[in-house]
Structure formats: C-alpha cells, structure tokens
Design a protein around this motif. Structure first.
Motif, mmCIF file in Angstrom:
data_model
loop_
_atom_site.group_PDB
_atom_site.id
_atom_site.type_symbol
_atom_site.label_atom_id
_atom_site.label_comp_id
_atom_site.label_asym_id
_atom_site.label_seq_id
_atom_site.Cartn_x
_atom_site.Cartn_y
_atom_site.Cartn_z
ATOM 1 N N GLU A 57 0.996 -1.225 0.111
ATOM 2 C CA GLU A 57 -0.012 -0.022 0.029
ATOM 3 C C GLU A 57 1.055 0.985 0.079
ATOM 4 N N SER A 60 3.761 3.704 -4.932
ATOM 5 C CA SER A 60 2.959 4.059 -5.872
ATOM 6 C C SER A 60 2.851 3.220 -7.384
ATOM 7 N N THR A 77 -3.922 -0.735 -3.588
ATOM 8 C CA THR A 77 -4.679 0.563 -3.685
ATOM 9 C C THR A 77 -4.257 1.228 -5.130
ATOM 10 N N ALA A 78 -2.829 1.408 -5.345
ATOM 11 C CA ALA A 78 -2.168 1.875 -6.460
ATOM 12 C C ALA A 78 -2.789 1.524 -7.726
ATOM 13 N N SER A 81 -6.113 2.816 -8.036
ATOM 14 C CA SER A 81 -6.355 4.206 -8.470
ATOM 15 C C SER A 81 -5.864 4.393 -9.834
ATOM 16 N N GLY A 84 -8.540 3.429 -12.281
ATOM 17 C CA GLY A 84 -9.634 4.107 -11.952
ATOM 18 C C GLY A 84 -10.777 3.602 -11.253
ATOM 19 N N HIS A 85 -10.622 2.705 -10.474
ATOM 20 C CA HIS A 85 -11.516 1.804 -9.796
ATOM 21 C C HIS A 85 -11.599 2.446 -8.301
ATOM 22 N N PRO A 86 -12.710 2.387 -7.843
ATOM 23 C CA PRO A 86 -13.007 3.096 -6.284
ATOM 24 C C PRO A 86 -12.114 2.358 -5.269
ATOM 25 N N ARG A 87 -12.086 0.886 -5.344
ATOM 26 C CA ARG A 87 -11.505 0.203 -4.397
ATOM 27 C C ARG A 87 -10.678 -1.027 -4.731
ATOM 28 N N ARG A 136 -7.951 2.474 -18.395
ATOM 29 C CA ARG A 136 -8.587 2.732 -17.247
ATOM 30 C C ARG A 136 -10.041 2.330 -17.416
#
Length: 521
Positions: A57, A60, A77-78, A81, A84-87, A136
């Motif tokens: 986590e 980057s 999480t990267a 991100s 382009g997904h929320p989780r 994305r």
C-alpha cells in the motif's frame, strides 16, 4: 523442565462404592512446545502479512496477483487508483486481461494469448514490457512499463505477480525531449544553411573585389593608385578571413569538418607560412627565424590544417610585435614504430599576456583584451579553431607568456611516417591557346575569371547560365571545336554546376572538357 498432563478416574466396586482413584500422567512437553511454536508462527505470519500489506500500500506502483486462469487474486490501492476503480477489493475475481489489457493503443483487439504474462507463466519465466498500454475504467488508455514473476508452489506455476507504472509523464517528457532535439537540429541546419548562403553572398563580391584589385595592380597604376588598391585588397582579404573563421568554427561545432590525412612536405609547409607573413614582418622591421633541423622532410597528417594553425600563430606573433623577432621552431619530441610526436613553437618579442588573459585565450570570440579589437582587429576565433583542430588530431596546444616579455605559442601533434618516396611535385603545364568556357551568373565574377584565364594564355568565353553553357558545349563539340576547360559556378538559377557536370558525363570521355567547380559556397 518437563510439562505433564494428569487425568484422574474414580474406581468403584460392584455395589457402587468408591474403591480407589486411578491417576494417569502423560509428558506433553513436546505437544505444548509445538503448540507454542505454531502460535508464534501464526503471529509471525500475521505480522509479515501486515508488513507485506503495508509495503504493497505504500508504493506508487500498481501491484496485483493473478491466478493461472488470469483472474485477479489480490491488488493494492495503487492498482485501483491507476486503473480508475474506487477500491482494490473490487478488482478481486475479475479477469485482468478484460479490464486492463483488452485492446492495443490503436484500438485493435489484443488477444489473451498475446499477453506476455500468460506466455511467461506457461514457460515459468519472468517477463517485462516497456511498450504497452493498460486501460482505465473510463476507457482511456495509458502507457505502462510492467514486469511479472511467476507464483510457484510445489513445482507448479499457480499464477503471477505483476507490477506496473504509469509512463505517461515519462513518454510526454521523451516526446518533448525529442521535439526539442528535432527543433535544435532544425535550428542548427538552418544556421548552417544561413552561414553557407551568407558565405556565398559575401565571398562572391569579395572575389570580384580581390580579383579586380589584382588586375588593376597589374596595369602599372600610379603610386597613389597602387597604395589605394593595396588597401582595398587588404580590407577584402580581411573580410574573407573573417567569414572563413566563422565557417570553420561552425563546421567544427556541427561535426562536419573532416580531416584529410596525406603525406606532406614539411619544408614547403613552413616556407608557405613564412611567405604569407613575410611582407608584414618586413614592414615592421621584424626578423623571421626558422629552425627545424631535425624534422623529417615528409610526414603523414593533415598538412593543410597544420599550416592553418601555424599561420595563425605566426600572424598573431607579427600582429602583436612591434620590434624584435618572430621565430618558428620545430622538433621531434618522441618517436616509435607507430609514428612520432612533433612539437612546433612560435615565439615573439611582442606585448605578451597576463595570466587572466591566457586563461581565456582559446575560447571562441575571446580577445586577450577587448581594446585589441580596435587596435589590431580580428575575431578572436583563430586560436579557438586551432585548439579544436588539434583536439581532432589528438594533439595539444598551449602558451607561455608574460606582459611586456613576449609570447611563445606551442603545439604538439602526433604524425605518421610518410611513404619512402616523397610525393611528386606537380609539373607545370602550358595553357596557351586552350579553349575555356566560364559559366557564372554574377557578371563581375565572369569578368574576373575571363581576365585571369586570358592572362594565363587561355582563350576564354563567358556565359551566364548552365543551360546556355550546355548548348554551347554541345554545339562546339558537334563542330569539332570542343572546349577543353570548363570553369563553372555551383549555385546558379536553373541548371546549377553539378547538374551541368552530370549532363556532360554523357559525352564520350575523350570529348569531355576538364571541369573545375568554382564556388563561393
């Protein structure tokens, strides 16, 4: 110390009365130790899991795992991100190829079998790719660099771990860098073209001025007229030297200047340099001293560039010396089977240099003192060009000087041994009555060339264009009165000198005129 486990059982008789107690003891030390180890290992695994999660986590880079079926088994999480997904948890169980690798940058389909990660898992190897795109969630592609390593358990590949980076900024930087480089190269080409064209525009009238001055001086002018013509000639020659220096430096900086290594006559080189400065030296009453007793008569190198450097040394020495002498000395500094190193030194009794002046003497456009520009003239390019030339030839350059005590400029240059026999000197040829055709679009240049050729005994005719010249040459050849010499400008409107030469190459070799390209370009 041992750990024991006890069990107790009450014994009863047939009537149900207590008849005794049975106590059993068992050594459980190993079991307890195993349980404790298992708990400790569990704690370590939980700690490692938390640490690994923290590492995943904290980076980057997008990092995700896929199973052998290509479905995502974990993601940081990267990854979510960047895609382009929320989780990150939303990605687990999805087909990685379908959500991020479904088509190429141009929109064409990207088959799952084309995926390097899948091919790597099948071959049980790692892979990387620096020229790919991911997609994305909103349908936008972005360039990535990714690498993968196989997940292997009991000798079987069960999936892979993939890490990737968004390369958009780097690709944008590379594009900007490439555009900047292309712009710089275009600017350099434009500068070179500008200098070449300016050279042509300046040299063409300079040629006419110098040539016409020379012709007028041959017509027995009065002393006053001769003096004026001499001043015109010197001024024109000075301007010509300036443009030559600027073009030399431009070619060196562009990497376009090429050296020409040949056998050359050392005595002839030194005599030429001395003759070029002798008139100015004698006008000042300076003594010219030459001392080259141990130098071989013939050496191998770029004699023309060595002469250029020596001429710069000698010209500066004469320019900055009002009385006394200027000496040129040379000696072999070292020698072996591969060649020899020759040192040349020009010493004067002139104004000398301070340490600060010496420190910037070999930089472009630098004068020892800006006031010298007004008094002595010059661009400050000669020594800078000399240094660049010596760098190209693997040599060294330097100066020893004190204010008011003169200067000593030196260079050391590696040279090859010449062939056993010196190159033959060209034999003079009589030019009388040869038919010559001069082709140039500038009337003054045509006039100078015709006058010069006529003075050498040739019968010269002049035309203004390549097309006129081709017609005249063909007609003269058909009439059996072919021109024997063609002096042709390179840059002319319409048919230029190179095209005219190509057209004449179709003639039988024995009927082609000797062609000389005359150009200020």
């Amino acid at each position: 110390e041992r750990r024991m486990s006890f069990t107790r059982r009450v014994l009863r008789d047939g009537e149900g009365r207590v008849s005794g107690i049975l106590i059993q003891a068992r050594d459980v030390t190993d079991l307890v130790k195993a349980a404790e180890d298992l708990e400790e290992q569990k704690q370590r695994l939980e700690t490692a899991h938390e640490e690994l999660k923290l590492i995943l986590e904290s980076t980057s880079e997008g990092i995700f795992g896929i199973g052998i079926d290509g479905r995502i088994i974990f993601a940081n999480t990267a990854t979510a991100s960047l895609l382009g997904h929320p989780r990150a948890g939303d990605l687990v169980g999805l087909n990685a190829h379908e959500i991020m690798h479904h088509s190429r940058a141009d929109g064409s389909p990207y088959l799952a079998s084309d995926c390097l990660v899948r091919q790597a898992m099948e071959a049980n190897i790692s892979c990387y790719c620096d020229n790919e795109v991911f997609w994305r969630a909103d349908g936008r592609p972005f360039p990535v660099f990714y690498s993968s390593a196989c997940l292997v358990r009991n000798g079987r590949v069960e999936g892979a771990v993939v890490s990737f980076q968004d390369m958009s900024s780097r690709k944008r930087f590379e594009t900007e860098l490439r555009q900047a480089r292309d712009a710089a190269e275009a600017a350099n080409r434009a500068k070179s073209a500008f200098l070449a064209n300016m050279s042509h525009e300046i040299r063409t009238p300079m040629n006419a001025i110098i040539g016409l001055s020379h012709l007028l001086r041959r017509e027995a002018p009065s002393p006053h007229q001769a003096e004026q013509l001499e001043k015109i000639s010197l001024a024109a020659q000075h301007l010509l030297n300036l443009i030559n220096d600027i073009l030399d430096l431009s070619k060196i900086e562009a990497g376009k200047l090429e050296l020409d290594f040949q056998d050359f006559d050392v005595d002839h080189l030194v005599i030429t340099v001395c003759n070029l400065v002798r008139e100015k030296a004698e006008a000042k009453g300076l003594e010219l001293v030459v001392d080259i007793p141990t130098i071989p008569a013939t050496l191998h190198g770029d004699g023309l560039r060595i002469q250029q450097i020596l001429l710069n040394f000698m010209s500066n020495a004469v320019k900055f010396t009002e009385k006394g002498s200027v000496s040129l000395k040379a000696a072999v500094l070292s020698s072996d089977d591969s060649g020899l190193v020759v040192g040349f030194r020009v010493t004067d009794t002139g104004i000398g240099l301070s340490p600060e002046q010496r420190s910037r003497l070999f930089l472009p456009f630098e004068q020892a003192d800006t006031s010298t520009t007004r008094k002595y003239g010059g661009t400050g390019l000669g020594l800078a060009i000399s240094k660049r030339l010596l760098d190209m030839m693997g040599g060294r350059i330097g100066v020893e000087s004190e204010v008011g005590k003169g200067s000593s400029f030196w260079m050391e240059i590696p040279l090859g041994r010449a062939s056993a026999a010196p190159p033959p000197r060209p034999r003079p040829r009589a030019f009388q009555n040869l038919r010559a055709l001069v082709v140039d679009d500038v009337p003054e240049t045509r006039h100078v060339l015709v006058e010069m050729l006529t003075s050498f005994g040739l019968r010269a005719t002049a035309l203004a264009s390549g097309s006129e010249a081709l017609k005249a040459l063909q007609e003269a050849d058909a009439a059996g009165q072919a021109y024997e010499v063609l002096l042709c400008d390179w840059r002319m409107p319409g048919m230029d000198g190179l095209e005219l030469g190509r057209r004449l190459s179709s003639l039988p070799l024995g009927r082609q005129p000797g062609r000389i390209l005359v150009t200020a370009h």
